[in-house]
Design a protein around this motif. Structure first.
Motif, PDB file in Angstrom:
ATOM      1  N   ASP A 310       0.833  -1.194   0.000  1.00  0.00           N
ATOM      2  CA  ASP A 310       0.000   0.000   0.000  1.00  0.00           C
ATOM      3  C   ASP A 310       0.877   1.256   0.000  1.00  0.00           C
ATOM      4  OD1 ASP A 310       0.817   0.546   2.652  1.00  0.00           O
ATOM      5  OD2 ASP A 310      -0.717  -0.796   3.429  1.00  0.00           O
ATOM      6  N   ILE A 311       0.232   2.386  -0.156  1.00  0.00           N
ATOM      7  CA  ILE A 311       0.975   3.646  -0.244  1.00  0.00           C
ATOM      8  C   ILE A 311       1.716   3.934   1.059  1.00  0.00           C
ATOM      9  CG2 ILE A 311       0.737   6.124  -0.586  1.00  0.00           C
ATOM     10  CD1 ILE A 311       0.378   4.457  -3.092  1.00  0.00           C
ATOM     11  N   GLY A 312       1.137   3.503   2.182  1.00  0.00           N
ATOM     12  CA  GLY A 312       1.812   3.706   3.461  1.00  0.00           C
ATOM     13  C   GLY A 312       3.156   2.993   3.508  1.00  0.00           C
ATOM     14  N   LEU A 313       3.211   1.791   2.940  1.00  0.00           N
ATOM     15  CA  LEU A 313       4.463   1.043   2.887  1.00  0.00           C
ATOM     16  C   LEU A 313       5.486   1.771   2.015  1.00  0.00           C
ATOM     17  CD1 LEU A 313       6.111  -1.566   3.441  1.00  0.00           C
ATOM     18  CD2 LEU A 313       5.088  -2.497   1.358  1.00  0.00           C
ATOM     19  N   MET A 314       5.036   2.281   0.873  1.00  0.00           N
ATOM     20  CA  MET A 314       5.936   3.025   0.007  1.00  0.00           C
ATOM     21  C   MET A 314       6.479   4.257   0.726  1.00  0.00           C
ATOM     22  SD  MET A 314       3.825   2.757  -3.566  1.00  0.00           S
ATOM     23  CE  MET A 314       4.961   3.848  -4.426  1.00  0.00           C
ATOM     24  N   GLY A 315       5.611   4.924   1.478  1.00  0.00           N
ATOM     25  CA  GLY A 315       6.055   6.089   2.233  1.00  0.00           C
ATOM     26  C   GLY A 315       7.082   5.727   3.288  1.00  0.00           C
ATOM     27  N   LEU A 316       6.873   4.576   3.947  1.00  0.00           N
ATOM     28  CA  LEU A 316       7.817   4.122   4.969  1.00  0.00           C
ATOM     29  C   LEU A 316       9.194   3.859   4.358  1.00  0.00           C
ATOM     30  CD1 LEU A 316       8.408   3.138   7.859  1.00  0.00           C
ATOM     31  CD2 LEU A 316       7.555   0.881   7.161  1.00  0.00           C
ATOM     32  N   VAL A 317       9.221   3.170   3.211  1.00  0.00           N
ATOM     33  CA  VAL A 317      10.497   2.885   2.537  1.00  0.00           C
ATOM     34  C   VAL A 317      11.160   4.189   2.096  1.00  0.00           C
ATOM     35  CG1 VAL A 317      11.497   1.897   0.439  1.00  0.00           C
ATOM     36  CG2 VAL A 317       9.903   0.552   1.819  1.00  0.00           C
ATOM     37  N   TYR A 318      10.366   5.115   1.609  1.00  0.00           N
ATOM     38  CA  TYR A 318      10.909   6.406   1.177  1.00  0.00           C
ATOM     39  C   TYR A 318      11.549   7.144   2.358  1.00  0.00           C
ATOM     40  CZ  TYR A 318      11.019  11.112  -0.848  1.00  0.00           C
ATOM     41  OH  TYR A 318      11.417  12.348  -1.306  1.00  0.00           O
ATOM     42  N   ARG A 319      10.848   7.163   3.514  1.00  0.00           N
ATOM     43  CA  ARG A 319      11.390   7.863   4.687  1.00  0.00           C
ATOM     44  C   ARG A 319      12.640   7.165   5.214  1.00  0.00           C
ATOM     45  NH1 ARG A 319       8.179   7.956   9.145  1.00  0.00           N
ATOM     46  NH2 ARG A 319       6.713   6.380   8.397  1.00  0.00           N
ATOM     47  N   LEU A 320      12.640   5.828   5.199  1.00  0.00           N
ATOM     48  CA  LEU A 320      13.825   5.095   5.643  1.00  0.00           C
ATOM     49  C   LEU A 320      15.021   5.429   4.751  1.00  0.00           C
ATOM     50  CD1 LEU A 320      15.343   2.862   7.208  1.00  0.00           C
ATOM     51  CD2 LEU A 320      14.380   1.204   5.595  1.00  0.00           C
ATOM     52  N   THR A 321      14.794   5.412   3.446  1.00  0.00           N
ATOM     53  CA  THR A 321      15.890   5.714   2.508  1.00  0.00           C
ATOM     54  C   THR A 321      16.410   7.133   2.717  1.00  0.00           C
ATOM     55  OG1 THR A 321      14.870   4.218   0.897  1.00  0.00           O
ATOM     56  CG2 THR A 321      16.554   5.717   0.073  1.00  0.00           C
ATOM     57  N   GLU A 322      15.502   8.086   2.902  1.00  0.00           N
ATOM     58  CA  GLU A 322      15.924   9.474   3.128  1.00  0.00           C
ATOM     59  C   GLU A 322      16.745   9.603   4.406  1.00  0.00           C
ATOM     60  OE1 GLU A 322      15.346  12.476   1.188  1.00  0.00           O
ATOM     61  OE2 GLU A 322      15.256  10.772  -0.183  1.00  0.00           O
ATOM     62  N   GLN A 323      16.356   8.873   5.454  1.00  0.00           N
ATOM     63  CA  GLN A 323      17.102   8.928   6.713  1.00  0.00           C
ATOM     64  C   GLN A 323      18.516   8.370   6.538  1.00  0.00           C
ATOM     65  OE1 GLN A 323      16.492  10.210   9.679  1.00  0.00           O
ATOM     66  NE2 GLN A 323      14.442  10.952   9.148  1.00  0.00           N
ATOM     67  N   VAL A 324      18.645   7.279   5.763  1.00  0.00           N
ATOM     68  CA  VAL A 324      19.974   6.705   5.532  1.00  0.00           C
ATOM     69  C   VAL A 324      20.808   7.639   4.660  1.00  0.00           C
ATOM     70  CG1 VAL A 324      21.240   4.711   4.644  1.00  0.00           C
ATOM     71  CG2 VAL A 324      19.056   4.365   5.797  1.00  0.00           C
TER      72      VAL A 324
END
Length: 691
Positions: A310-324
């Protein structure tokens, strides 16, 4: 006080004593007849035992494990091993043995009989059962204990099979299931043998061959994890039939979609063949059970949609990548392979954590040591996400493998030896190994990461060599086995193997791309793939439309209906009502709202969609979704049920682009032509990176 040691720990310690030089975990596993994962799991307890003698273990990257300490301590340890009678089973092994024994019989077992077999007291077995009871209940089963009666596990047969599948998933590697034949009596761990027998390992390859004999297209398209889960489930069922444990027709009510199995005819063929081979008589309910497995495999294969989770999962991956990215300064957000891998992994990881599944990562220790900096950065990034659950180090290590593979995708040189990879530890480890191979051996062209069942069936002209981290059910000279971490010795071994196995420099397969024969990914095939990508991009961009939607007083159902009305006469769909129902069902299943925006993505695939479509709607009256989120803009993505690989890639790329703040701003504020221009530029960049 010195602790009791298991027979397996004794074997490991003796090997370390006998090998004064480093020895790898893979060599230890091969010597004592267990998986590498089991060796890593036992290593912590083994280190505690050695500490009692003033001894330590050192792990050297690329070399292996070595025991260190004073001669007095080594002498005391040797004396202890000669004098100490090992405990037959560890606590974990006892519980596996007890579960298998109870699930494999319909009669109650006496506690003293279990205690005698395991060489422990009745009180110890009783304590084990106390600890097992919550695990048993998770599967709808009941652990029944009565004085004078014994102990048994009661419940539906289908639930017992689920429990066995989970037990195998928690304690066995793929290599345990497919990389070896049945062990002779007296060799290897009796608990290991018992679990393999309980899940039908001796029948697994026969079941797999029958599955492929059916020649169904959908089985070849299943992801490795889904395929392995299906194969294990079928093997467990066959094993249960062999010992007389069947699902009776009276249990049919357990199936929620009894009249709606899309694979019922295939299940009938499959079961009929098995009945003939095994000379069995099976009730109709078993055919329905197999059909349910086939349905579930197809539904979970990911081919029913073009948006990862779902879009929430995509958002989570996006935020994780940005943090790294923020912590390391490395441009991970530009790595599409990383994004796709994280989307696939994180979805499964969250499910494992929430279900309380025991998570094992046999490479945790080496990864934490070899990638110490990245491990710490990713742990900090995950903490910054403030998730409502605790993420164990084992999962952090899996994430490190994904990001580690991304960092090693920096310098990709031209290759001249074509190789395919087979990995037991999953997608992340195979990608990490692939990138390390590319870095260490520029002459290698890694064609892809495949599962063991695909490798065994690939035409030999499509590759030059197979590199595997597990034993494969094929001749030993057809592949080379190495560890996922690629030690220095293995690098030399692989180079020698390539020199002996790979074609010569002037051979057609390696002398250069222009001289390669038209096989596998041929020139014509690549041209067709490029054309398919460009056609899909051109069509989607050309058909993109924007509408201002007057939806005052409308609920979600009527708003979706009004959106689909705008497509009448466009040739996109022949049944708007069916699409409306599918979109409503999807909205109930998962969030469609893009995090931290007033934008939602509605999407589906259906046989009633005649061509891919991308349409934007700005609502005059906001909709309330996800409980309290106001949505003012909706992007609608539609695609046919049958979709080419190229079309699926383009649609998936667009869905991922929605996490880009520039595109989100354009969708919410800017005119149609400006959005179309942006989409064209980004999709052109995507196409150029694919070449």
């Amino acid at each position: 006080m010195l602790r009791k040691i298991t027979a397996r720990q004794r074997q490991m310690i003796q090997l370390l004593l006998d090998n004064r030089e480093e020895i790898t975990a893979a060599e230890i596993a091969g010597n004592i007849g267990v998986s590498v994962r089991t060796v890593h799991r036992e290593m912590e307890d083994t280190e505690h035992i050695l500490q009692d003698f003033g001894l330590t273990l050192s792990r050297k990257s690329g070399k292996g494990i070595q025991m260190n300490g004073p001669e007095t301590g080594l002498g005391q340890l040797r004396h202890f091993l000669r004098a100490e009678k090992p405990a037959e089973y560890s606590g974990e092994e006892r519980k596996i043995f007890e579960l298998c024994s109870l699930i494999e019989t319909e009669e109650p077992l006496k506690l003293f009989a279990l205690a005698h077999t395991l060489k422990v007291t009745v009180a110890t077995v009783s304590n084990d059962l106390d600890e097992l009871e919550p695990w048993v209940r998770k599967f709808g089963l009941q652990l029944v204990r009565r004085r004078g009666y014994g102990v048994e596990i009661t419940g539906a047969e289908a639930d017992k099979r689920r429990a066995l599948c989970r037990l195998a998933a928690e304690h066995l590697d793929q290599s345990d299931l497919v990389g070896r034949g049945p062990q002779p009596e007296g060799e290897g761990s009796p608990v290991f043998r018992k679990l393999l027998a309980a899940v039908g390992q001796s029948r697994l390859l026969n079941v797999e061959n029958l599955l492929w004999d059916m020649e169904w297209n959908w089985t070849a398209e299943l992801p490795e994890s889904v395929y392995m889960e299906l194969l294990l489930g079928l093997s467990v069922a066959v094993r249960r039939w062999e010992i007389g444990m069947v699902i009776h027709d009276s249990e049919e009510k357990a199936y929620p979609r009894i009249s709606d199995h899309q694979n019922i005819s295939g299940a009938e063929q499959f079961v009929k063949q098995l009945k003939n081979e095994m000379n069995l008589s099976l009730p109709t309910s078993e055919t329905l059970y197999i059909a349910e497995w086939f349905d579930r495999a197809q539904e979970s294969s990911g081919h029913d949609d073009f948006v990862h989770g779902d879009i929430g999962l995509m958002g989570l991956v996006y935020r994780l990548t940005e943090q790294v990215v923020k912590r390391t300064g490395f441009p991970f957000q530009s790595d599409r392979i990383l994004r796709e891998g994280l989307l696939e992994h994180v979805e499964q990881a969250l499910r494992r954590i929430r279900e309380g599944t025991r998570i094992r990562n046999p490479l945790l220790g080496p990864i934490r040591k070899d990638y110490q900096y990245l491990f710490r950065m990713i742990r900090d990034a995950v903490e910054e996400l403030k998730l409502d659950l605790a993420v164990p180090d084992e999962e952090i290590a899996f994430l490190v493998m994904h990001f580690g593979a991304s960092t090693e995708r920096l310098s990709q040189l031209r290759r001249n030896v074509r190789a395919i990879l087979v990995c037991a530890s999953g997608l992340s480890s195979s990608r990490l190994l692939g990138e390390r191979l590319r870095k260490e051996m520029p002459q290698l062209e890694i064609l892809g990461n495949v599962s063991w069942y695909e490798a065994a069936r690939m035409p030999e002209e499509d590759y030059d060599l197979i590199i595997s981290t597990i034993d494969l059910p094929m001749e030993k000279d057809q592949y080379i086995r190495i560890s996922p971490l690629l030690t220095a010795e293995e690098t030399d071994k692989l180079l020698r193997y390539i020199q002996n196995k790979a074609p010569a420099e002037d051979g057609s397969a390696s002398a250069g791309e222009e001289d390669q024969p038209v096989t596998g990914e041929s020139v014509i095939g690549r041209l067709r793939s490029y054309k398919g990508l460009l056609d899909e991009i051109d069509g989607l961009v050309e058909r993109f439309r924007y509408y201002s939607l007057s939806n005052e007083g409308m609920d979600l159902e009527n708003t979706i209906g009004a959106m689909l009305d705008k497509l009448r006469g466009s040739g996109v769909t022949d049944d708007p009502k069916t699409l409306q129902n599918r979109l409503l069902e999807r909205e109930k299943m998962a969030s469609q709202v893009i995090p931290d925006t007033r934008l939602a993505l509605f999407h589906t695939r259906s046989s009633h969609v005649l061509m891919s479509s991308l349409t934007l709607y700005r609502l005059q009256s906001p909709l309330i979704l996800d409980g309290n989120t106001e949505v003012t803009t909706i992007l609608l993505m539609l695609a046919p049920k049958v979709l080419s690989k190229e079309s699926l890639e383009v649609l998936s790329e667009i869905s991922a682009m929605l996490l880009d703040t520039d595109l989100m701003r354009l969708l919410e504020e800017r005119p149609e032509q400006e959005i179309r221009t942006y989409l064209s530029a980004e999709l052109l960049r995507f196409f150029e990176n694919k070449r």
